[in-house]
Motif scaffolding. Structure first.
Motif, PDB file in Angstrom:
ATOM      1  N   VAL A  63      -5.232   5.928   5.080  1.00  0.00           N
ATOM      2  CA  VAL A  63      -3.806   5.885   4.731  1.00  0.00           C
ATOM      3  C   VAL A  63      -3.322   4.448   4.621  1.00  0.00           C
ATOM      4  CG1 VAL A  63      -3.370   8.059   5.939  1.00  0.00           C
ATOM      5  CG2 VAL A  63      -3.067   5.879   7.152  1.00  0.00           C
ATOM      6  N   ILE A  64      -2.113   4.291   4.105  1.00  0.00           N
ATOM      7  CA  ILE A  64      -1.377   3.043   4.245  1.00  0.00           C
ATOM      8  C   ILE A  64      -0.573   3.204   5.530  1.00  0.00           C
ATOM      9  CG2 ILE A  64       0.410   1.564   3.251  1.00  0.00           C
ATOM     10  CD1 ILE A  64      -0.485   2.671   0.478  1.00  0.00           C
ATOM     11  N   ALA A  65      -0.850   2.373   6.517  1.00  0.00           N
ATOM     12  CA  ALA A  65      -0.308   2.575   7.864  1.00  0.00           C
ATOM     13  C   ALA A  65       1.210   2.761   7.859  1.00  0.00           C
ATOM     14  CB  ALA A  65      -0.691   1.403   8.764  1.00  0.00           C
ATOM     15  N   GLU A  66       1.900   2.034   7.003  1.00  0.00           N
ATOM     16  CA  GLU A  66       3.361   2.091   6.985  1.00  0.00           C
ATOM     17  C   GLU A  66       3.864   3.495   6.686  1.00  0.00           C
ATOM     18  OE1 GLU A  66       7.077  -0.367   4.904  1.00  0.00           O
ATOM     19  OE2 GLU A  66       4.991  -0.863   4.422  1.00  0.00           O
ATOM     20  N   ASP A  67       3.069   4.283   5.940  1.00  0.00           N
ATOM     21  CA  ASP A  67       3.481   5.648   5.593  1.00  0.00           C
ATOM     22  C   ASP A  67       3.495   6.581   6.797  1.00  0.00           C
ATOM     23  OD1 ASP A  67       3.797   4.997   2.938  1.00  0.00           O
ATOM     24  OD2 ASP A  67       1.840   5.759   2.312  1.00  0.00           O
ATOM     25  N   THR A  68       2.902   6.152   7.906  1.00  0.00           N
ATOM     26  CA  THR A  68       2.836   7.030   9.088  1.00  0.00           C
ATOM     27  C   THR A  68       3.899   6.680  10.125  1.00  0.00           C
ATOM     28  OG1 THR A  68       1.299   5.642  10.378  1.00  0.00           O
ATOM     29  CG2 THR A  68       0.332   7.159   8.756  1.00  0.00           C
ATOM     30  N   TYR A  69       4.613   5.591   9.929  1.00  0.00           N
ATOM     31  CA  TYR A  69       5.582   5.162  10.931  1.00  0.00           C
ATOM     32  C   TYR A  69       6.636   6.249  11.142  1.00  0.00           C
ATOM     33  CZ  TYR A  69       3.710   0.404  10.384  1.00  0.00           C
ATOM     34  OH  TYR A  69       2.902  -0.690  10.337  1.00  0.00           O
ATOM     35  N   GLY A  70       6.909   6.525  12.406  1.00  0.00           N
ATOM     36  CA  GLY A  70       7.901   7.544  12.748  1.00  0.00           C
ATOM     37  C   GLY A  70       7.343   8.935  12.885  1.00  0.00           C
ATOM     38  N   TYR A  74       6.978  16.673  16.402  1.00  0.00           N
ATOM     39  CA  TYR A  74       8.119  17.450  15.927  1.00  0.00           C
ATOM     40  C   TYR A  74       8.624  16.989  14.573  1.00  0.00           C
ATOM     41  CZ  TYR A  74       7.952  18.783  20.807  1.00  0.00           C
ATOM     42  OH  TYR A  74       7.536  19.242  22.030  1.00  0.00           O
ATOM     43  N   SER A  75       8.180  15.826  14.130  1.00  0.00           N
ATOM     44  CA  SER A  75       8.634  15.299  12.847  1.00  0.00           C
ATOM     45  C   SER A  75       7.468  14.625  12.133  1.00  0.00           C
ATOM     46  CB  SER A  75       9.777  14.297  13.061  1.00  0.00           C
ATOM     47  OG  SER A  75      10.243  13.797  11.808  1.00  0.00           O
ATOM     48  N   PRO A  76       6.498  15.436  11.642  1.00  0.00           N
ATOM     49  CA  PRO A  76       5.314  14.857  10.998  1.00  0.00           C
ATOM     50  C   PRO A  76       5.642  14.246   9.640  1.00  0.00           C
ATOM     51  CG  PRO A  76       5.280  17.244  10.770  1.00  0.00           C
ATOM     52  CD  PRO A  76       6.442  16.924  11.657  1.00  0.00           C
ATOM     53  N   LYS A  77       4.795  13.316   9.216  1.00  0.00           N
ATOM     54  CA  LYS A  77       4.873  12.756   7.874  1.00  0.00           C
ATOM     55  C   LYS A  77       3.903  13.536   6.989  1.00  0.00           C
ATOM     56  CE  LYS A  77       7.682   9.278   8.747  1.00  0.00           C
ATOM     57  NZ  LYS A  77       8.990   9.083   8.058  1.00  0.00           N
ATOM     58  N   LYS A  78       4.316  13.766   5.756  1.00  0.00           N
ATOM     59  CA  LYS A  78       3.467  14.532   4.846  1.00  0.00           C
ATOM     60  C   LYS A  78       2.971  13.625   3.723  1.00  0.00           C
ATOM     61  CE  LYS A  78       3.283  19.076   2.656  1.00  0.00           C
ATOM     62  NZ  LYS A  78       4.049  20.323   2.364  1.00  0.00           N
ATOM     63  N   LEU A  79       1.613  13.597   3.549  1.00  0.00           N
ATOM     64  CA  LEU A  79       1.000  12.745   2.526  1.00  0.00           C
ATOM     65  C   LEU A  79       0.155  13.603   1.592  1.00  0.00           C
ATOM     66  CD1 LEU A  79      -0.240   9.763   4.749  1.00  0.00           C
ATOM     67  CD2 LEU A  79       1.905   9.927   3.462  1.00  0.00           C
ATOM     68  N   LYS A  80       0.084  13.186   0.337  1.00  0.00           N
ATOM     69  CA  LYS A  80      -0.712  13.900  -0.655  1.00  0.00           C
ATOM     70  C   LYS A  80      -2.173  13.445  -0.579  1.00  0.00           C
ATOM     71  CE  LYS A  80      -1.082  14.851  -5.606  1.00  0.00           C
ATOM     72  NZ  LYS A  80      -0.551  14.540  -6.970  1.00  0.00           N
ATOM     73  N   ILE A  81      -3.110  14.407  -0.568  1.00  0.00           N
ATOM     74  CA  ILE A  81      -4.541  14.090  -0.548  1.00  0.00           C
ATOM     75  C   ILE A  81      -5.008  13.890  -1.991  1.00  0.00           C
ATOM     76  CG2 ILE A  81      -6.843  14.877   0.126  1.00  0.00           C
ATOM     77  CD1 ILE A  81      -5.456  16.726   2.185  1.00  0.00           C
ATOM     78  N   ILE A 131       0.876  14.449   9.117  1.00  0.00           N
ATOM     79  CA  ILE A 131       0.443  13.411  10.060  1.00  0.00           C
ATOM     80  C   ILE A 131       1.348  13.490  11.279  1.00  0.00           C
ATOM     81  CG2 ILE A 131       0.043  10.938  10.405  1.00  0.00           C
ATOM     82  CD1 ILE A 131      -1.680  12.126   8.179  1.00  0.00           C
ATOM     83  N   TYR A 132       0.742  13.718  12.467  1.00  0.00           N
ATOM     84  CA  TYR A 132       1.528  13.903  13.686  1.00  0.00           C
ATOM     85  C   TYR A 132       1.530  12.670  14.596  1.00  0.00           C
ATOM     86  CZ  TYR A 132       1.716  18.849  12.530  1.00  0.00           C
ATOM     87  OH  TYR A 132       1.956  20.044  11.901  1.00  0.00           O
ATOM     88  N   ARG A 133       0.854  11.614  14.162  1.00  0.00           N
ATOM     89  CA  ARG A 133       0.789  10.419  15.016  1.00  0.00           C
ATOM     90  C   ARG A 133       0.765   9.178  14.145  1.00  0.00           C
ATOM     91  NH1 ARG A 133      -4.147   9.013  19.223  1.00  0.00           N
ATOM     92  NH2 ARG A 133      -3.296   7.031  19.995  1.00  0.00           N
ATOM     93  N   PRO A 134       1.632   8.205  14.431  1.00  0.00           N
ATOM     94  CA  PRO A 134       1.629   6.983  13.617  1.00  0.00           C
ATOM     95  C   PRO A 134       0.432   6.098  13.963  1.00  0.00           C
ATOM     96  CG  PRO A 134       3.195   6.755  15.412  1.00  0.00           C
ATOM     97  CD  PRO A 134       2.681   8.170  15.484  1.00  0.00           C
TER      98      PRO A 134
END
Length: 402
Positions: A63-70, A74-81, A131-134
């Protein structure tokens, strides 16, 4: 027949031997398959970095690490594979913000990726992943040169090659290397009474033991034994074989070291080398001698136990210095003496013992009995000024490296 009149202490004899040894300078090139327990003759520089590319340290998503921040449970980030890279594959994939690539441990990171999210911190959802963890830049990524950097000294001249060091050579693709040659050690058994094992034993003859124990010690300590035909008890035969043996890097005679009417060895050797000592204050092994000319020449006693014991006390350290090998690391254990033993005042004794349930049992028989060593686990050192070791006395047992 004349007795020995000038025995020297063991420590002095071994010091004389070692200070007269010059490490071998001859080199050879060998394959990495033959490199175990050899000694490097030159520095080895790494021709590349390891890893040679940034790679994933865990299974997960590049990933690009910045896309996982936050991101949180309870508030996962969603990325396209946008793809998948397995170990050993090379794919020209470039990810953009909001994208990721499924990746295996050891696989090359796609362009722009700077971190890996572990698979256990994610949940796939079709062609996307939650993504559940930054993660921060560099997380679970092995960067270029993390292990080895291109151009750095990988291994230095004089290093003893062990399995891990051979692994380091293989990691950077080195298949051939320069090492110091194994010293060639001439082994010359003396005595008209000797015959080879396997031959029919005739009256008055005995099987040769020392050639095979000495050769084994040489092989076990970085040398190549060159076994000569038996040396007969004539000046002419001794001289002819000595001249040929001096083409090797070291010469070892067994037998002919005692002082007697038919022991002509020292007389002949003296024409080609200076006798450094003849006779040591030890038991077994009193008749041991050493000479130095162009090469070091050893004279080991003829009795099998004396010969083998002396090989460990004198030949091993000399050979390892000649071969540029590290000294043997002694392993010593403490035990109680199982029974009372006596020794000879004025001579240090290497008394063989076997270990059983914390006790050291005498294994020594006579200088001529090879089972004194074959049936032992090691030896205790009885100082020259001690003539008695009592039952239950604590002793230090020097273990063999068999």
């Amino acid at each position: 027949m004349k007795p020995f009149t000038n025995l020297i202490p063991f420590e002095e004899a071994r010091e004389i031997v070692l200070e007269n040894i010059t490490p071998i300078g001859r080199m050879e090139e060998i394959s990495i398959e033959d490199a175990l327990h050899r000694v490097l003759a030159e520095d080895v520089f790494s021709p590349l970095s390891i890893p040679p590319f940034p790679r994933a340290a865990e299974d997960g998503y590049a990933v690009i690490a910045e896309d996982t921040y936050g991101a949180s449970q309870y508030s996962p980030k969603k990325l396209k594979i946008t793809g998948e890279i397995n170990t050993g594959e090379y794919k020209e994939i470039e990810i953009k913000s909001g994208e990721c690539v499924k990746i295996a441990t050891g696989a090359m990171l796609p362009k722009n990726a700077d971190a890996v999210v572990r698979v256990e911190d994610t949940e796939e959802d079709g062609d996307s992943v939650r993504i559940y963890r930054p993660v921060h830049p560099g997380f679970d990524v092995a960067p270029v040169g993390e292990d080895i950097k291109e151009g750095e000294i990988l291994l230095s001249q004089g290093e003893y090659l062990t399995p891990p060091k051979i692994g380091a050579l293989a990691a950077v693709g080195i298949s051939r290397l320069k090492v110091y040659a194994k010293p060639k050690i001439a082994v010359l058994p003396t005595g008209d009474e000797l015959i080879r094992p396997g031959e029919s034993l005739k009256p008055g003859k005995i099987y040769d033991v020392n050639t095979y124990t000495i050769a084994s010690v040489i092989k076990d300590n970085g040398g190549e034994p060159v076994i000569f035909p038996y040396v007969m008890d004539t000046k002419e035969d001794i001289e002819n074989k000595l001249i040929e043996a001096l083409k090797c890097d070291m010469v070892v005679f067994s037998g002919g070291s005692s002082v007697g009417d038919r022991d002509l060895l020292i007389e002949v050797v003296s024409k080609y080398a200076d006798i450094l000592f003849h006779g040591v204050q030890i038991k077994p092994g009193k008749p041991t001698w050493c000479a130095k000319g162009d090469k070091i020449i050893f004279g080991m006693p003829g009795f099998p136990t004396s010969c083998l014991s002396d090989s460990y006390q004198f030949l091993v350290p000399a050979l390892r210095k000649l071969a540029r090998l590290p000294p043997v690391e002694e392993k010593i254990v403490r035990a109680k003496m199982a029974r009372r033993i006596t020794s000879t005042l004025g001579r240090m004794q290497f008394f063989t013992v076997r270990l059983e349930n914390g006790y050291a049992y005498p294994a020594y028989k006579t200088s001529g009995a090879i089972t004194s060593m074959a049936n032992s686990d090691g030896y205790i050192v009885i100082p020259a000024n001690v003539d008695l070791v009592e039952k239950d006395e604590i002793v230090e047992v020097h273990l063999w490296r068999f």
